[in-house]
Design an enzyme around this catalytic site. Structure first.
Site, PDB file in Angstrom:
ATOM      1  N   LEU A  86     -58.735  39.056  69.221  1.00  0.00           N
ATOM      2  CA  LEU A  86     -57.329  39.425  69.392  1.00  0.00           C
ATOM      3  C   LEU A  86     -56.646  39.604  68.041  1.00  0.00           C
ATOM      4  O   LEU A  86     -56.842  38.799  67.124  1.00  0.00           O
ATOM      5  CB  LEU A  86     -56.598  38.347  70.193  1.00  0.00           C
ATOM      6  CG  LEU A  86     -57.202  37.991  71.559  1.00  0.00           C
ATOM      7  CD1 LEU A  86     -56.300  37.010  72.305  1.00  0.00           C
ATOM      8  CD2 LEU A  86     -57.446  39.235  72.394  1.00  0.00           C
ATOM      9  N   GLY A 131     -62.239  37.013  70.965  1.00  0.00           N
ATOM     10  CA  GLY A 131     -62.128  38.171  71.854  1.00  0.00           C
ATOM     11  C   GLY A 131     -63.301  39.138  71.730  1.00  0.00           C
ATOM     12  O   GLY A 131     -63.649  39.826  72.694  1.00  0.00           O
ATOM     13  N   ASN A 153     -64.594  30.876  69.124  1.00  0.00           N
ATOM     14  CA  ASN A 153     -64.200  29.897  68.101  1.00  0.00           C
ATOM     15  C   ASN A 153     -62.710  29.555  68.149  1.00  0.00           C
ATOM     16  O   ASN A 153     -62.136  29.117  67.150  1.00  0.00           O
ATOM     17  CB  ASN A 153     -64.587  30.415  66.719  1.00  0.00           C
ATOM     18  CG  ASN A 153     -63.854  31.703  66.373  1.00  0.00           C
ATOM     19  OD1 ASN A 153     -63.431  32.429  67.271  1.00  0.00           O
ATOM     20  ND2 ASN A 153     -63.698  31.979  65.095  1.00  0.00           N
ATOM     21  N   GLU A 154     -62.114  29.734  69.314  1.00  0.00           N
ATOM     22  CA  GLU A 154     -60.664  29.527  69.445  1.00  0.00           C
ATOM     23  C   GLU A 154     -60.202  28.160  68.931  1.00  0.00           C
ATOM     24  O   GLU A 154     -59.174  28.059  68.253  1.00  0.00           O
ATOM     25  CB  GLU A 154     -60.226  29.707  70.908  1.00  0.00           C
ATOM     26  CG  GLU A 154     -59.964  31.148  71.312  1.00  0.00           C
ATOM     27  CD  GLU A 154     -61.237  31.942  71.587  1.00  0.00           C
ATOM     28  OE1 GLU A 154     -62.347  31.404  71.370  1.00  0.00           O
ATOM     29  OE2 GLU A 154     -61.132  33.109  72.003  1.00  0.00           O
TER      30      GLU A 154
END
Lengths: 281, 281, 281
Positions: A86, A131, A153-154
């Site tokens: 994103l 994303g 890996n958020e």
């Protein structure tokens, strides 16, 4: 890169139509011999998923579905990044109307890709975090070039991968691998991704990755296309329905998250770091 | 055992606070250097999960959550038993009011452990049947000392592991492995448990098991703790919600089960056998 | 084949009762020594699952449940086919009343087999496509003789495996393996099936397959049978309930499918092909 690829495909696979208009952030090339469409993300430098790229991805998927292509191969025009995920600028100091459109489009694009009636494969020719990993795991097959990384890996960025990112991840990984990787925000190297099943094959170049994706799509040659697509959609129905039923709540959750001062502060620091990194180079 | 452990940790990890009061059945020690809490079950001889141990486990988990510890390592003060599971005396000729409190507390303690916001790991330093296995599989990571056994062996005792025991088991094992083991009431040796994925690592001693658990918790060092805990809780939400929605029915099912004469008879025979075994020793 | 098998079992396992009536399409033999029932499908040439075979299968399962057998081993009287799946003649130019009875019986038989209270195993002594694979994966254990194939190949025939076929398949295979195989309509060789976990063991003959199935059932010797069956049924409850809740819709979907001219045309071509193949032999 694209040119080399074109030559090679022309050499090996005969005539090819370039369908998409030039001012889009995606291109669709259908190989007339194989009937397989290559959908290339082309938003330099890192294929950051902003509203426009997501819109173009959706319309390219629709185009491929409408053209009765034999399959869809998702790849990138960058030599080092599949998609960086994103676009943070969509979330930093956001205009709330645009932010709403952005997230709704992300949902829409995912529903189209994950529920696509044609066979889908990702030729992962560069890094594929967050994303980017969502897009790759939403395809039915993944071939990846060495020395890159992939993962959700958020948590490393102080963010939470939504439930439907998890669904796509779980469609590929066993539950215990998936949970650990999500909690750690783990990025897998190409070799690690292969070992754990996050990707299906490796390839030494983008061209070879595309060939292997095409070979996977070729395994459906003798399968009734309608029966295949209904089978796939039934298999994925629960995951798709879960988002469809909860789209509004999912959107509100995202809007609430981006409105948090702590997140905005974190994104600000992250973007400062990126700027400095770019200057140094 | 505990003393050796303390010395070693003090030697290797600096100052440590012993938080819990002495008359509890659990102790919590926080390593001031690493910020990791060791939660030790200490109800000799076998850490049988009775109402009081479950209450103390729950309050220790709450304590660790409240102390903003970096992680929780669950272990046992016994050199041969992690936990022998539910205390059969809570089920044999039960007082129904206490029995109700006992089962409700088991639910409560599980919801707290499985849904814990801090990283959790089990240093399995002894046998771990039934409820002991539930506690271990409810953590995010498992390190086990050789020559012990672990598993949900309820069917061997004429009992049925509740749905939520199965959820924790399935969060670790593939479906076909999980079903077969549940139906057989299979106890896995340390080596078998490693091979099938029921544990993640082995260690030659309790101290080493704790070190390896701490290393796992260390993998979250660079991860945003809030994002991590929300990610974990979202991942586990369906399992947690399933019990939350069905707590009353689950309790009634248990009360009905323990009121069956056949079960009471079986428990009686089992307890007689235990007494004879103890006398012989 | 059956005779050899009988002699061998008599030789090795003592007296055996042949329970079923001779005019049925299934036979049930209970080994009086082991208490294990062998349920043999006997509808030459390919054990095509028509209404009558499905009825007989259901009543044989009921019989075995009622006889308090120690276990059920499903096998075939054919030396080369376990079961070829649904009898296409039930779907080609169908009488809608019979078609309705056929599909309802298939649902009924599956619910009885997948939810069976006794331990179940399949001695797969021949090819096992589509409905044959459904029967095999609905058992708790699978032993297969080499040089045969097994899989849900519906898409190859232009058909869609219903949701509950997928449930049984997913009870055995990881999600990504299951989806790919379903979409491809992939038939696995005995060796491939073993590698991927679709079967549990191989055996060099039907007799050996039955022995290995009996050994699996023997692992429950010390397990409380009631606790075992309630554990199994709880584990499979969600899959069973999903069909129970949707039986009517599932039936209507099937009736709609078979009424499609395209499907009828496809079945016609397929049956013509079969006839020619038979003539050539």
């Amino acid at each position: 890169m694209l040119h080399t690829n074109l030559s090679r495909l022309l050499a090996s696979g005969g005539p090819k139509r370039l369908i998409s208009t030039v001012n889009k952030l995606t291109t669709v090339e259908v190989n007339d011999k194989t009937g397989i469409a290559i959908l290339t993300m082309n938003r330099p430098p890192v294929n950051g998923l902003n509203l426009e790229l997501l819109q173009d991805l959706k319309s390219s998927i629709d185009e491929i579905e409408g053209n009765k292509s034999r399959g869809l191969i998702l790849t990138s025009s960058s030599p080092t990044i599949f998609s960086a995920g994103l676009d943070i600028l969509e979330m930093y100091k956001p205009d709330m109307d645009r932010c709403r459109a952005f997230w709704s489009q992300l949902q829409e694009t995912w529903l189209a890709l994950y529920g696509s009636s044609v066979p889908t494969a990702a030729a992962i020719n560069g890094h594929s975090p967050a994303g980017g990993c969502l897009l790759a795991t939403s395809c039915e097959y993944r071939v990846m070039v060495p020395k890159f990384t992939i993962g959700l890996n958020e948590t490393q960025l102080g963010m939470i991968a939504p439930q439907w990112f998890m669904s796509a991840f779980l469609s590929v990984l066993p539950q215990r691998e998936a949970e650990r990787a999500l909690n750690q925000g783990r990025m897998f190297t190409t070799e690690e991704a292969l070992r754990v099943g996050l990707i299906d094959e490796t390839a030494n170049s983008k061209e070879e990755a595309i060939e292997k994706c095409a070979a996977f799509i070729g395994t459906f040659a003798k399968v009734n296309p309608l029966a295949r697509s209904l089978t796939k959609q039934q298999f994925r129905a629960a995951d798709l329905q879960q988002l469809k039923n909860g789209r509004k709540e999912d959107l509100e959750k995202f809007l609430f998250t981006v409105s948090q001062p702590a997140l905005q502060k974190g994104l600000g620091i992250y973007l400062e770091g990126l700027k400095k990194k770019v200057k140094k180079q």
